[in-house]
Design an enzyme around this catalytic site. Sequence first.
Site: not given
Length: 186
Positions: A10-11, A15, A35, A51-53, A63
């Site tokens: 998606g863009g 989401g 990641a 993102h982590r939260a 990573e």
Amino acid sequence: MKNSALLFVGGVRSGKSGLAVRWAERQAQRRLFLATCKPQDAEMAERVAAHRAERGVGWQCVEETMNPQGVLRALAAARSDDGPGVLLLDCVSMWVANMLTAGLTRDVALDKVAALAAYLVAVGIPIALVSSETGLGLVAPTSLGRQFQNALGRANQMLAGACGTVIFVSCGLPVALKGALPEELC
């Protein structure tokens, strides 16, 4: 072996990552977040932190900005009961950008994408991949931008062909492009 890999596409800010996390959290207690982003500035570091939260407990993070297919290869070789029950790679678009900005050619980058695609089933656990859709925007005004769009568009097509399910995300809403929309996302 059944292909349980999903591609969320998606863009930017559609989401897709949030939906992929939600799906993965319903698959297994032990989860591996692969990641590909290496923050280069403060704004990107804030994005990574956000993102982590969003991820809850039960996540291990690895990573790997240039060789995520190596992580899949190692998981396929190791296959153990104490390993992760699901893997989420976020995101293919950053990985492709990393390869191109490191000087790899489009063909070499796509060979690496093909190697990753080959391991989607071999790993033996559900896998979700997240990628940006570049085909809905304007043609990039720079040569590097066009190279990125072309490489990522081809990479997305390769991965969509290798995944059992492809989910397009817009405005936080998932639509199945291939396969059925997983119950966890309804």
